[in-house]
Design an enzyme around this catalytic site. Structure first.
Site: not given
Length: 621
Positions: A119, A368, A404, A565, A590, A593, A596
């Site tokens: 984050s 993310r 959060t 991606c 990968c 996140c 895709c």
């Protein structure tokens, strides 16, 4: 990148002690092997995962012991992020206060608590203060109070400052710049001290149901499966965790949450969720340029007015001159040639940004997806045997760029309503899995709902002819003056996957080559994420139909997955015959996140969990 985790070791010992390992011989079949050529012989086989090709129909699995060990808990929590850990802590606080026996188990797919957390992050401490009022004395890693707040609109060469008036959502007075992975790891320590059982390195792969249809719990994924989908000699079945109530806090676009949406029709009365992708780097910079506590946000260049997004640049106070910087792009963009990663790299060369980074060193990278739908896109939150918390349903306050605090509060409210329900001696549940509809009511009566209600129209207001600028005007008038009390609720554009235009209707974007000093290529960036997966396992980026990528995505949209991606997972490469192209999936790259799965225009990609412990190894991202 992380010290040895004492609760990872505890989990491994516990689970492995409960299982019986048996050596087995593979049941191989040449007839079945032929099946792994696609039914369309011109399409190379890509997907071998059992969620697409059931093992019940695979002769190679005949005779393999598929029995799973099952364990019981009062509450099982899926996901070791801020929401899941807050729920776990609050449950044990209540149990200890009332001297009740309550077993709480939490499973997390990352190898360490916090290793998959990413984050910005500028933390609003309201929920933390409610949960742990003495967080300062406990050593919470909130080391950088915000001292300076800046906001600007960028053009290609200029920066136009915009005043942050009191009451606007991007005002960060009283907040802290944090490395969220470190904060989550600290929350894990608080949970463990209270008696929560933490099991990192174990990915929940399946929702279990009672005969009456209510949720029974979850199963962790199997390990020891070869890339072609056959069992290895070391194959080991996952385990089942049963509970009275299962809390799903997987984060944005969770694998199990997708199953629950369909099973219980949870999205029947809400708008489709809309998302963004956030890319982030951490740098060490020249100490002379370091301004601990400074928060900077921008909108505008390099994105056009009709593409939602913006940047952040935070100066941390962690004992060395660190900055966290990143770029967010709304996944409702329309041009298939757009690359969020390359837009991020281009932004760093802006005349107002580059001087901060010149002479510095990039030390971390990650990405993310984010929920941006707000209140309009919240699904039904409860169902028999379970409920959804945190970024799984999507409580992010988009104009604040914060989720959060709302995620933590949702976990705390879930814990309080669950505890009251399952400790009620007069409880007569209509289903085997306990239903807790009180959670949704509690949320609607909390400050979380009030906050989301006030900002509900800001994100969809950007869908107008003037795009970014129309949205800014709307925010200034209807939020700053009326505080979101307008009597209407705007709608989003629809599914992000449906927004791309065919490639022939769009102009290709020419991105500058990275200079290796401020901007970088994709693969060197992924290397900084610490990403690693067991190589000999079925790709967890599964395709419902292996022929669709070339026939549709490449033919119509010029293969957008190779651009959206942020980890170089998808590549179109020439066929060995030299005639035509095929999709190559580099699953080991990968970073989890989920972009895709969200943006694929054919909705043919289904992201499922890989073996537990795989994925990025973020250190305080």
């Amino acid at each position: 990148m992380f010290p040895a985790s004492r609760y990872s070791l505890q989990a491994r010992r516990c689970v492995r002690a409960l299982k019986t390992l048996q050596s087995r011989e593979h049941v191989l079949s040449q007839v079945y092997t032929a099946r792994w050529c696609s039914s369309d012989l011109s399409t190379p086989k890509i997907t071998s995962h059992y969620t697409v090709y059931p093992r019940e129909k695979d002769p190679r699995w005949e005779g393999v012991d598929m029995e799973r060990f099952a364990d019981e808990a009062d509450v099982v929590i899926v996901g070791g992020g801020p929401a899941g850990l807050s729920a776990a802590i609050r449950l044990k606080q209540l149990a200890n206060e009332q001297e009740k026996e309550l077993r709480v188990c939490l499973v997390e797919k990352a190898s360490q608590i916090g290793a998959h957390t990413l984050s910005g992050a500028c933390l609003e401490p309201s929920a933390l203060t409610e949960l742990l009022p003495d967080w300062k004395e406990r050593g919470a890693p909130l080391n950088t109070p915000v001292t300076e707040d800046k906001f600007a609109i960028l053009t290609e060469k200029y920066r136009i400052p915009v005043p942050i008036l009191p009451g606007l959502p991007m005002n960060n007075h009283g907040n802290y710049i944090v490395r969220l992975g470190h904060f989550v790891r600290w929350l894990g320590e608080q949970a463990e001290e209270l008696g929560v059982e933490l099991y990192p390195g174990y990915a929940a792969s399946e929702v279990l149901f009672h005969e009456d249809g209510s949720v029974k719990g979850i199963a962790t994924n199997d390990v020891g499966i070869a890339k072609d989908g056959s069992p290895k000699d070391i194959f080991e079945r996952g385990m089942e965790l049963h509970a009275k109530v299962t809390i799903f806090g997987e984060g944005c676009h969770g694998h199990l949450a997708k199953q629950l949406y369909k099973h219980f029709n949870l999205r029947e009365n809400c708008e489709p969720q809309t998302y963004a992708i956030g890319l982030k780097e951490v740098w060490t910079i020249d100490e002379k340029k370091w301004r601990p506590g400074r928060v900077e946000h921008t909108v505008g260049w390099p994105l056009n007015r009709n593409t939602y997004g913006g940047s952040f640049l935070y100066h941390l106070n962690e004992g060395e001159p660190l900055v966290a910087l990143g770029f967010v792009v709304g996944l409702d963009y329309t041009n298939p040639y757009l690359s969020p990663f390359r837009e991020f790299q281009r932004w760093k060369h802006h005349p107002s940004v580059a001087p901060t980074l010149e002479g510095g060193t990039r030390i971390a990278y990650g990405a993310r997806a984010l929920n941006e739908g707000g209140m309009q896109s919240l699904p039904k939150l409860t169902f028999p045997g379970g409920l959804l918390i945190g970024c799984s349903p999507g409580f992010m306050n988009v104009p604040k760029i914060k989720g959060t605090h709302t995620a933590m509060k949702s976990g705390m409210l879930a814990a309080e309503t669950i505890f009251a329900k399952i400790t009620d001696e007069s409880l007569e549940s209509k289903t085997a899995g306990v239903h807790v509809p009180e959670y949704a009511e509690s949320l609607k009566n909390s400050w979380v709902w009030k906050e989301l209600q006030a900002v509900r129209n800001i994100r969809p207001s950007f869908h107008n002819y003037f795009g970014l600028y129309g949205g800014i005007v709307y925010t200034g008038v209807f939020y700053w003056i009326f505080r979101g009390k307008e009597p209407w609720t705007l709608k989003h554009a629809g599914l992000d996957s449906a927004q791309l235009k065919p490639a022939h209707q769009c102009t290709p974007i020419e991105y500058p080559k990275p200079d290796g000093k401020i901007s970088f290529d994709l693969l060197s960036s992924v290397a900084l994420s610490g990403t690693n997966h067991e190589g000999d396992q079925p790709p967890h980026l599964t395709l419902m139909n292996d022929s669709v990528p070339v026939a549709q995505n490449l033919a119509i949209y010029d293969g957008p997955e190779q651009r959206f991606c942020p980890a170089g997972v998808y590549e179109y490469v020439p066929l060995e015959t030299g005639e035509g192209m095929r999709l190559q999936i580099n699953a080991q790259n990968c970073v989890h996140c989920k972009t895709c799965d969200i943006k694929d225009p054919s909705q043919n990609i289904n992201w499922v969990v890989p073996e537990g412990g795989g994925g990025p190894a973020y250190n305080g991202m």
